[in-house]
Design a protein around this motif. Structure first.
Motif, short mmCIF file in Angstrom:
data_model
loop_
_atom_site.label_atom_id
_atom_site.label_comp_id
_atom_site.label_asym_id
_atom_site.label_seq_id
_atom_site.Cartn_x
_atom_site.Cartn_y
_atom_site.Cartn_z
N LEU A 68 0.85 -1.17 0.00
CA LEU A 68 0.00 0.00 0.00
C LEU A 68 0.89 1.23 0.00
CD1 LEU A 68 -2.50 -1.04 2.80
CD2 LEU A 68 -2.57 -1.59 0.39
N HIS A 69 0.37 2.32 -0.48
CA HIS A 69 1.15 3.56 -0.43
C HIS A 69 0.22 4.73 -0.17
CE1 HIS A 69 -0.44 4.52 -4.42
NE2 HIS A 69 -0.23 3.24 -4.71
N PRO A 97 -1.76 8.03 -0.69
CA PRO A 97 -2.16 8.63 -1.97
C PRO A 97 -1.40 9.94 -2.21
CG PRO A 97 -3.93 8.71 -0.37
CD PRO A 97 -2.87 7.90 0.24
N ALA A 142 -8.77 1.45 -3.71
CA ALA A 142 -8.29 2.58 -4.50
C ALA A 142 -9.34 3.69 -4.60
CB ALA A 142 -7.92 2.10 -5.91
N ALA A 184 -7.70 -4.01 -0.30
CA ALA A 184 -6.46 -4.21 -1.05
C ALA A 184 -6.45 -5.64 -1.58
CB ALA A 184 -5.25 -3.98 -0.14
N ALA A 219 -4.50 1.11 -1.33
CA ALA A 219 -4.07 0.18 -2.38
C ALA A 219 -3.88 0.92 -3.69
CB ALA A 219 -5.13 -0.92 -2.55
N PRO A 220 -3.04 0.38 -4.59
CA PRO A 220 -2.86 1.02 -5.89
C PRO A 220 -4.09 0.78 -6.79
CG PRO A 220 -1.55 -0.98 -5.73
CD PRO A 220 -2.13 -0.75 -4.39
N ASP A 221 -4.15 1.56 -7.87
CA ASP A 221 -5.28 1.46 -8.79
C ASP A 221 -5.28 0.15 -9.53
OD1 ASP A 221 -5.54 4.94 -9.93
OD2 ASP A 221 -6.06 3.91 -8.06
N ASN A 239 -7.20 -2.67 -8.96
CA ASN A 239 -7.60 -3.92 -8.32
C ASN A 239 -9.03 -3.79 -7.85
OD1 ASN A 239 -4.86 -5.11 -8.27
ND2 ASN A 239 -4.50 -3.30 -7.06
N PRO A 272 -11.17 3.96 -10.71
CA PRO A 272 -9.83 3.60 -10.24
C PRO A 272 -9.70 2.11 -9.94
CG PRO A 272 -10.78 5.33 -8.87
CD PRO A 272 -11.83 4.91 -9.82
N GLU A 273 -10.81 1.46 -9.58
CA GLU A 273 -10.71 0.05 -9.21
C GLU A 273 -10.87 -0.87 -10.40
OE1 GLU A 273 -13.25 -0.98 -6.03
OE2 GLU A 273 -12.58 0.70 -4.78
N ARG A 315 -9.84 10.21 -12.71
CA ARG A 315 -10.15 9.14 -11.76
C ARG A 315 -11.45 9.49 -11.06
NH1 ARG A 315 -7.52 8.59 -7.26
NH2 ARG A 315 -7.53 6.35 -7.00
#
Lengths: 305, 311
Positions: free
Chosen positions: A8-9, A11, A102, A142, A170-172, A174, A246-247, B35
Motif C-alpha cells: 500500500l502507499h 495517496p 483505490a 487491497a 491500495a494502488p489502482d 484492483n 480507479p478500481e 479518476r
C-alpha cells in the motif's frame, strides 16, 4: 504468500485528517460510551490489569500465586488450597475495519476520503485505548486477504495504529467486490468477545450490507461510518468528460453538459445511498455519513448523539 | 451546371484535412481520463448514446463549409428560355409518294400528325408559316402567331403530284426574309420523302439560306422498299424511294441538322425536339443564392445543436 500482497502507499494528494481538537474528542468519548452501552454489561470505569469477572479456572495453589486469589469454598471442599484465576479481560474492545481500496483515494473538496477515514480511525483508536481498552484493526479492499492487526492495548496499540495509518491505500486497478464480506467473516471468526466494530468505508462495492453485517451485528455493536465526496453525489457541468474507475479501470466518455445526464446521475446515486441507508437502518446498526467538504469530527459527534 | 469562379473549388481540398484534424484531436482528448469512483454510475446515467450522434453538429458545420465554398464558386445553370421573336416555316411535301403505307397509316397522315405536334410544342409568341408543295408550292401561309391557321393548312393536304423541293424552299425563304436587312431568328423545317423531280436545285437554295442565317432542318421520311399503288391498275406498283443524301446535304449546307424517320413515333419525337429547340434559346442563370442559403441554414442548425447540448 507475502509476494501476493502488493504494498500500500499513501495517496499522492493526501491532505491529512485536519485538526483534532481535544475537547471535541472528549465530547465524542462520552457520546460513544453511551452508544455502546447496550452491548456489554458491567461498569465501564473499571480499572486494573487482569482483574476481570469471568472465571478462567480453579487450580491448586502454587508457589508465587497471589494469596488474595485463594478460593475458600474450593479449599474447604478439597482440603488443599485452591486459587481462582480470572480472565484478564479488558474493559472495552474496539475493532476498526478500515477500507483501503483505490476508490478511497479520491476527494475534490478539502481532503480525500482516505484522509477522513484516517481521522476517524485515529479518533476511534484514541477513544478505544482509554481506560485500558484494546484495539484491533482490519484493513480490507487491497488485493489479497484482509490485513489484520491483532488486539493490543496501551502504547504498542498507539504505535500499531500510527503505523497502519501511515501505510496508505491500495494502488489502482484492483477490484474486489467481496472485500467487506471477507473482512467481516474474518472478524467474526477472530473476535469472540463482544466488541465495538467501527466500519469506515465508502460502501461503493457491490456487496449487500445485510448479508455481511447480519452475523456481526448479532454479537457486537456495529457502527458504519460512510465517507463520501460531494462530487460523487452530483456532477457539475464541465462539458464532455472522460472518466476512469480507479478500481475496475472501466472508462466512460460522457457529456455532462446535458441536463438529463446530470439529473439521472443524481437520481441513481441518491437511489443507491437510500438503499444502503435503508438496509443499515433495518439491521439497526449505527450509521454516520461524512463528507470531505465538511467538519467531519463535528458531524460525527452530532450524528451519534 | 458551370461555375463562374471555379478557383474556389480548390479550397474543397482542405475539407478532408479538417476531418482528419478533428478525428486526431478527439483521440487525443480520450488519452486523459479523470479518476472517478462513480464512473460506472455516470456511464449508466449517460445511457447508450449512439456514437454517431456526437458527430452530428460537426458534420453539419462541415456541410455548411462545403456549401459556402460552392456558393463562392458561383454556380450557374443553363435554362432554355422561350424565344418571343422567332419565325418558323414548315415546308411539307404532299407528292404522290406520300400515300405509301410504310409509315403507318400513310406517310402523309403521319407527317400531318407530327407537324401538328410540332406546332403544339411551340410557345405562343413564335410565328409559324406553312408551305405545302407537290409539283409546285401551293397553300402558302406566311408566318403568323395564329397557330390555328397553320394547323388547318397542314390538315388540308392530300397526296398527289411530283416533288419540287427547291421551289418550295425558295418560297419559304422569301417569306422569312422579305428584306435583306431583316435578321430575326428564323428556321425552316423541311419534311419530304422523295428526290426532287421538278424545279430548282435545293442545294443552291440551301446556300442562299445559309447566307441569310436561316437553318433548314430536314426530315427524310419513309423506308427504301416502299411502293405506292399504280394509278394504272394493270401496271406494277411504283417505287417510292426517299432521298436522304440530298436532305443531309441541304441541312449541312444551311448549318442545321438532318433527321430521318422510319416510323410515325420517330417522326413525332423529332418534331418535338425541333419544336423545343427552335422555339427557345439557352441562357445561363446564376444560382449562387441556393448554396449560400443552404450553407447558412446548415450553419444555424449546427450552432443550434451545439448550443442545445450545453443546456
Amino acid at each position: 504468500m507475502i509476494a501476493e500482497r502488493p504494498p500500500l502507499h499513501p495517496p499522492a494528494a493526501r491532505q491529512g485528517p485536519g485538526a483534532l481538537p481535544r475537547p471535541m474528542i472528549e465530547a465524542l468519548d462520552v457520546v460513544l460510551t453511551r452508544h455502546t452501552a447496550r452491548s456489554q454489561p458491567g461498569d465501564r470505569r473499571a480499572a486494573g490489569v487482569g482483574a476481570g469477572t469471568e472465571l478462567a479456572q480453579l487450580r491448586g495453589y502454587q508457589v508465587g500465586d497471589d494469596v488474595r486469589h485463594l478460593d475458600p469454598a474450593a479449599s474447604a471442599r478439597t482440603g488443599e488450597p485452591h486459587v481462582r484465576l480470572h480472565v484478564p479481560e479488558r474493559v472495552q474492545t474496539t475493532w476498526v475495519l478500515l477500507d483501503v481500496s483505490a476508490s478511497m483515494a479520491f476527494g475534490t473538496a478539502q481532503r480525500l476520503k482516505s484522509d477522513v477515514a484516517e481521522g476517524v480511525a485515529q479518533v476511534m483508536g484514541q477513544l478505544a485505548l482509554r481506560r485500558t481498552g484494546a484495539l484491533g484493526i482490519v484493513r480490507f479492499g487491497a488485493p489479497g486477504p484482509p490485513r489484520i492487526t491483532p488486539l493490543r492495548a496501551g502504547r504498542p496499540a498507539f504505535a500499531a495504529l500510527r503505523h497502519v495509518l501511515a501505510e496508505g491505500v491500495a494502488p489502482d486497478g484492483n477490484e474486489d467486490a467481496s472485500a467487506l464480506g471477507d473482512a467481516c467473516s474474518a472478524l467474526g471468526r477472530l473476535a469472540q468477545q463482544p466488541a465495538l466494530v467501527v466500519i469506515i468505508s465508502d460502501f461503493r462495492s457491490a456487496a449487500d450490507p445485510a448479508s455481511v453485517l447480519g452475523p456481526l451485528r448479532a454479537r457486537h455493536t456495529v457502527l458504519c461510518v460512510e465517507v463520501y465526496d460531494p462530487r460523487e453525489l452530483l456532477v457539475p457541468d464541465v462539458g464532455i468528460l472522460s472518466v476512469v474507475d480507479p478500481e475496475t479501470g472501466r472508462t466512460a466518455r460522457v457529456d455532462t453538459g446535458s441536463r438529463r445526464v446530470r439529473e439521472r446521475f443524481i437520481a441513481l446515486e441518491a437511489q443507491r445511498r437510500a438503499h444502503l441507508h435503508d438496509e443499515l437502518r433495518r439491521l439497526r446498526v449505527g450509521h454516520v455519513a461524512l463528507g470531505t467538504d465538511e467538519e467531519w469530527l463535528l458531524k460525527l459527534g452530532r450524528s451519534l448523539r | 451546371m458551370s461555375f463562374a469562379s471555379p478557383v474556389w473549388l480548390l479550397a474543397l481540398l482542405a475539407v478532408p484535412l479538417l476531418i482528419a484534424l478533428t478525428v486526431v484531436r478527439s483521440r487525443q482528448r480520450d488519452r486523459f481520463a479523470m479518476r472517478f469512483p462513480a464512473a460506472a454510475t455516470l456511464a449508466a446515467a449517460a445511457g447508450a448514446e449512439a456514437a454517431w450522434k456526437r458527430w452530428v453538429a460537426s458534420a453539419l458545420a462541415l456541410a455548411a463549409i462545403v456549401a459556402l465554398l460552392f456558393g463562392a464558386a458561383r454556380p450557374q445553370r443553363t435554362v432554355r428560355v422561350a424565344l418571343q421573336e422567332a419565325s418558323i416555316m414548315l415546308v411539307t411535301d404532299h407528292s404522290g409518294s406520300m400515300a405509301a403505307t410504310d409509315v403507318a397509316p400513310t406517310r402523309l397522315a403521319a407527317a400531318q400528325g407530327a407537324a401538328k405536334t410540332f406546332v403544339d410544342n411551340l410557345p405562343d409568341g413564335v410565328k409559324i408559316g406553312v408551305v405545302a408543295f407537290s409539283a409546285a408550292p401551293d397553300d402558302v401561309r406566311p408566318p403568323s402567331t395564329d397557330h390555328g391557321e397553320s394547323r388547318a393548312a397542314i390538315a388540308r393536304q392530300t397526296a398527289n403530284g411530283g416533288t419540287a423541293t427547291g421551289d418550295a424552299l425558295a418560297a419559304a425563304l422569301g417569306l422569312l426574309r422579305p428584306k435583306a436587312k431583316v435578321s430575326t431568328p428564323a428556321a425552316i423545317v423541311l419534311l419530304s420523302d422523295g428526290a426532287t423531280t421538278v424545279g430548282s436545285d435545293p442545294e443552291a437554295v440551301a446556300a442562299e439560306a445559309k447566307r441569310l442565317h436561316v437553318p433548314i432542318y430536314t426530315v427524310a421520311l419513309g423506308t427504301e422498299d416502299a411502293t405506292v399503288p399504280n394509278p394504272d391498275p394493270s401496271g406494277p406498283p411504283l417505287p417510292a424511294v426517299p432521298d436522304p443524301v440530298t436532305m443531309r446535304r441541304v441541312a449541312e449546307i444551311s448549318g442545321a441538322r438532318a433527321f430521318s424517320a422510319q416510323d410515325a413515333d420517330h417522326l413525332g419525337a423529332i418534331y418535338k425536339t425541333l419544336g423545343s429547340q427552335l422555339g427557345s434559346k439557352a441562357e445561363t442563370r446564376d444560382v449562387t443564392v441556393v448554396p449560400v442559403l443552404g450553407g447558412l441554414a446548415l450553419l444555424l442548425a449546427s450552432g443550434g445543436l451545439a448550443l442545445r447540448r450545453r443546456a
